[in-house]
Design a protein around this motif. Structure first.
Motif, PDB file in Angstrom:
ATOM      1  N   PHE A   1     -38.753 -43.103 -18.523  1.00  0.00           N
ATOM      2  CA  PHE A   1     -39.656 -44.050 -19.182  1.00  0.00           C
ATOM      3  C   PHE A   1     -38.840 -45.225 -19.696  1.00  0.00           C
ATOM      4  O   PHE A   1     -37.816 -45.016 -20.349  1.00  0.00           O
TER       5      PHE A   1
ATOM      6  N   ILE B   1     -35.604 -43.662 -21.114  1.00  0.00           N
ATOM      7  CA  ILE B   1     -35.581 -42.265 -21.557  1.00  0.00           C
ATOM      8  C   ILE B   1     -35.625 -41.394 -20.312  1.00  0.00           C
ATOM      9  O   ILE B   1     -36.520 -41.547 -19.485  1.00  0.00           O
TER      10      ILE B   1
ATOM     11  N   ALA C   1     -36.862 -38.448 -19.248  1.00  0.00           N
ATOM     12  CA  ALA C   1     -37.758 -37.378 -19.702  1.00  0.00           C
ATOM     13  C   ALA C   1     -37.610 -36.147 -18.819  1.00  0.00           C
ATOM     14  O   ALA C   1     -37.725 -35.022 -19.287  1.00  0.00           O
TER      15      ALA C   1
ATOM     16  N   GLU D   1     -37.595 -27.357 -27.248  1.00  0.00           N
ATOM     17  CA  GLU D   1     -38.031 -28.110 -28.419  1.00  0.00           C
ATOM     18  C   GLU D   1     -38.949 -29.264 -28.052  1.00  0.00           C
ATOM     19  O   GLU D   1     -38.946 -29.734 -26.913  1.00  0.00           O
ATOM     20  N   SER D   2     -39.673 -29.738 -29.036  1.00  0.00           N
ATOM     21  CA  SER D   2     -40.544 -30.887 -28.863  1.00  0.00           C
ATOM     22  C   SER D   2     -39.744 -32.072 -28.311  1.00  0.00           C
ATOM     23  O   SER D   2     -38.629 -32.328 -28.751  1.00  0.00           O
ATOM     24  N   GLY D   3     -40.277 -32.744 -27.306  1.00  0.00           N
ATOM     25  CA  GLY D   3     -39.622 -33.909 -26.732  1.00  0.00           C
ATOM     26  C   GLY D   3     -38.691 -33.591 -25.574  1.00  0.00           C
ATOM     27  O   GLY D   3     -38.084 -34.495 -24.995  1.00  0.00           O
ATOM     28  N   CYS D   4     -38.581 -32.304 -25.176  1.00  0.00           N
ATOM     29  CA  CYS D   4     -37.629 -31.962 -24.104  1.00  0.00           C
ATOM     30  C   CYS D   4     -38.200 -32.239 -22.715  1.00  0.00           C
ATOM     31  O   CYS D   4     -37.483 -32.146 -21.719  1.00  0.00           O
ATOM     32  N   GLY D   5     -39.504 -32.568 -22.629  1.00  0.00           N
ATOM     33  CA  GLY D   5     -40.060 -32.956 -21.328  1.00  0.00           C
ATOM     34  C   GLY D   5     -41.082 -31.994 -20.747  1.00  0.00           C
ATOM     35  O   GLY D   5     -41.486 -32.145 -19.591  1.00  0.00           O
ATOM     36  N   LYS D   6     -41.553 -31.028 -21.536  1.00  0.00           N
ATOM     37  CA  LYS D   6     -42.479 -30.017 -21.015  1.00  0.00           C
ATOM     38  C   LYS D   6     -43.782 -30.658 -20.529  1.00  0.00           C
ATOM     39  O   LYS D   6     -44.240 -30.397 -19.418  1.00  0.00           O
ATOM     40  N   SER D   7     -44.386 -31.481 -21.376  1.00  0.00           N
ATOM     41  CA  SER D   7     -45.668 -32.095 -20.995  1.00  0.00           C
ATOM     42  C   SER D   7     -45.474 -33.073 -19.846  1.00  0.00           C
ATOM     43  O   SER D   7     -46.322 -33.170 -18.956  1.00  0.00           O
ATOM     44  N   THR D   8     -44.357 -33.791 -19.858  1.00  0.00           N
ATOM     45  CA  THR D   8     -44.079 -34.724 -18.756  1.00  0.00           C
ATOM     46  C   THR D   8     -43.994 -33.966 -17.438  1.00  0.00           C
ATOM     47  O   THR D   8     -44.532 -34.410 -16.418  1.00  0.00           O
TER      48      THR D   8
HETATM   49  N1  LIG Z   1     -45.776 -42.225 -21.752  1.00  0.00           N
HETATM   50  C1  LIG Z   1     -44.548 -42.204 -22.288  1.00  0.00           C
HETATM   51  N2  LIG Z   1     -43.853 -43.341 -22.498  1.00  0.00           N
HETATM   52  C2  LIG Z   1     -42.599 -43.333 -23.004  1.00  0.00           C
HETATM   53  N3  LIG Z   1     -41.959 -42.211 -23.355  1.00  0.00           N
HETATM   54  C3  LIG Z   1     -42.585 -41.040 -23.188  1.00  0.00           C
HETATM   55  C4  LIG Z   1     -43.915 -40.969 -22.650  1.00  0.00           C
HETATM   56  N4  LIG Z   1     -44.288 -39.649 -22.587  1.00  0.00           N
HETATM   57  C5  LIG Z   1     -43.244 -38.950 -23.072  1.00  0.00           C
HETATM   58  N5  LIG Z   1     -42.218 -39.772 -23.421  1.00  0.00           N
HETATM   59  C6  LIG Z   1     -40.892 -39.343 -23.928  1.00  0.00           C
HETATM   60  O1  LIG Z   1     -40.372 -38.435 -22.981  1.00  0.00           O
HETATM   61  C7  LIG Z   1     -39.729 -37.343 -23.630  1.00  0.00           C
HETATM   62  C8  LIG Z   1     -40.401 -36.041 -23.250  1.00  0.00           C
HETATM   63  O2  LIG Z   1     -41.702 -35.983 -23.836  1.00  0.00           O
HETATM   64  P1  LIG Z   1     -42.731 -34.793 -23.604  1.00  0.00           P
HETATM   65  O3  LIG Z   1     -42.794 -34.501 -22.148  1.00  0.00           O
HETATM   66  O4  LIG Z   1     -44.014 -35.146 -24.276  1.00  0.00           O
HETATM   67  O5  LIG Z   1     -42.025 -33.587 -24.361  1.00  0.00           O
HETATM   68  P2  LIG Z   1     -42.599 -32.160 -24.853  1.00  0.00           P
HETATM   69  O6  LIG Z   1     -43.933 -31.941 -24.212  1.00  0.00           O
HETATM   70  O7  LIG Z   1     -41.563 -31.177 -24.450  1.00  0.00           O
HETATM   71  O8  LIG Z   1     -42.694 -32.253 -26.347  1.00  0.00           O
HETATM   72  C9  LIG Z   1     -39.767 -37.657 -25.119  1.00  0.00           C
HETATM   73  O9  LIG Z   1     -38.564 -38.321 -25.455  1.00  0.00           O
HETATM   74  C10 LIG Z   1     -40.958 -38.583 -25.231  1.00  0.00           C
HETATM   75  O10 LIG Z   1     -40.812 -39.431 -26.348  1.00  0.00           O
END
Ligand SMILES: Nc1ncnc2c1ncn2[C@@H]1O[C@H](COP(=O)(O)OP(=O)(O)O)[C@@H](O)[C@H]1O
Ligand SMILES: [Mg+2]
Length: 336
Positions: free
Chosen positions: A16, A29, A31, A50-57
């Motif tokens: 990102f 970033i 991700a 942990e939160s922010g490690c990329g699971k949802s991405t």
């Molecule tokens: N649409 C986006 N734009 C910019 N950064 C993003 C976006 N979505 C996620 N991120 C960043 O990508 C990283 C992974 O996020 P995310 O996949 O939501 O983590 P998790 O689900 O593990 O908490 C984080 O640093 C988050 O801030």
């Protein structure tokens, strides 16, 4: 579970841009950083970190909601990336993403029956009568009375809303469901029934799950294999028993050391893992975990470790297999 690979992910990367004033790009970033794994038909693969490690991405990229910068996603042997919108739509029916709060995906002004019918209107040519028959069938299979079709979302409980959210996904006969923190925010008693429902539905509808959770005791209960993510990379992946009883990556060891004991005093803080993860837009040289790792050696500051097969697990650590966790891994079990 069968031996058939339903999803094969290879070297998947998502970056990102970080935007500053006037839309200038200040950095990136990472991700997802070269993520690879296979998913077998009928399998439940846990995804933790942990939160922010990329699971949802990762979940969204598999779904096609987020485009990858690099890498390949084979769904039943066919590449998902680079599809035409029509093909992507057909594929997306078979791969579904359950949002963290499925209640939020229900329109509060619509009766539940209408929310459930909508995906069939969009994706199929079934007449109204058949659509409503299917709505009632699916409501029953998620353990709700068919009469709930005539209620509004605010008339049912949070746990029932989860079931409706799940019903909405099941309307289109998916094969793989990505469950993103599916029990977050639910009471423990409700959690157990929802987890049992996931298991029953997997058997009834031959489903395969990617189960995203930060709750390792739930993952132990539900999953066949677990992937541990740290700053966009899978640092350890293996069968659930092996990964939890004999964690090999120091990050996995520290996550397990932090699980609160079921019958003991609650450990709310991870007393072993110090500090915060590195900045995902500015990873350190070498291993991304080195700044927090109690075992870090000069090599760890120089070279990013490759994945190594140790026992049945694949581990991204130069010294995996030689490290003893400083606290015994959590061995207590929950039962459903
Ligand atoms: N649409 C986006 N734009 C910019 N950064 C993003 C976006 N979505 C996620 N991120 C960043 O990508 C990283 C992974 O996020 P995310 O996949 O939501 O983590 P998790 O689900 O593990 O908490 C984080 O640093 C988050 O801030
Ligand atoms: Mg998330």
């Amino acid at each position: 579970m069968t031996d058939r690979t339903i999803l094969k992910v290879t070297d998947l990367s998502v970056r990102f841009p970080i935007r500053g004033p006037f839309g200038r790009t200040l950095g990136q970033i990472k991700a997802l950083d070269s993520v690879s794994f296979d998913l077998n038909e009928g399998e439940i693969l846990g995804l933790v970190g942990e939160s922010g490690c990329g699971k949802s991405t990762l979940g969204k990229t598999l779904m096609g909601i987020q485009g990858p910068n690099e890498g390949s996603i084979l769904f039943e042997g066919k590449e998902i990336a680079g599809r035409t919108p029509r093909e992507a739509r057909a594929l997306r029916r078979r791969l579904q993403y359950a949002y963290q709060d499925p209640g939020a995906s229900l329109d509060p002004r619509w009766k539940i029956g209408k929310s459930l019918e909508e995906p069939l209107i969009i994706h199929t040519k079934l007449p109204h009568g058949e659509r409503m028959t299917k709505v009632r069938e699916i409501l029953t299979s998620v353990g709700l009375p068919a009469g709930h079709a005539d209620l509004f979302p605010h008339e049912i409980s949070g746990g029932q809303q989860r079931r409706v959210g799940l019903a909405r996904i099941l309307m289109l006969n998916p094969e793989v469901i990505i469950l993103d923190e599916p029990t977050a925010g639910l009471d423990v008693s409700v959690q157990a029934t929802v987890l049992r429902l996931f298991r029953d539905l997997r058997d009834t509808f031959d489903l395969t799950y990617i189960f995203i959770s930060h709750d390792l005791s739930v993952v132990r209960l539900m999953c066949h294999r677990v992937a541990v993510m740290y700053l966009g990379r899978i640092v350890e992946i293996g069968p659930v028993e092996e990964l939890m009883d004999n964690p090999k990556h120091p990050y996995t060891q520290s996550l397990l050391a932090a699980i609160p004991k079921v019958n003991g005093p609650r450990v709310t803080e991870n007393f072993w893992l110090k500090g915060e993860p590195a900045d995902a837009s500015n990873l350190p040289p070498g291993c991304r975990f080195q700044g927090r790792c109690p075992h870090a050696q000069p090599l760890c500051r120089e070279k990013d470790p490759d994945d190594r097969l140790i026992g049945a697990s694949s581990v991204a650590c130069h010294f995996a297999g030689e490290l003893t966790p400083p606290v015994p891994a959590q061995k207590e079990r929950l039962t459903l």
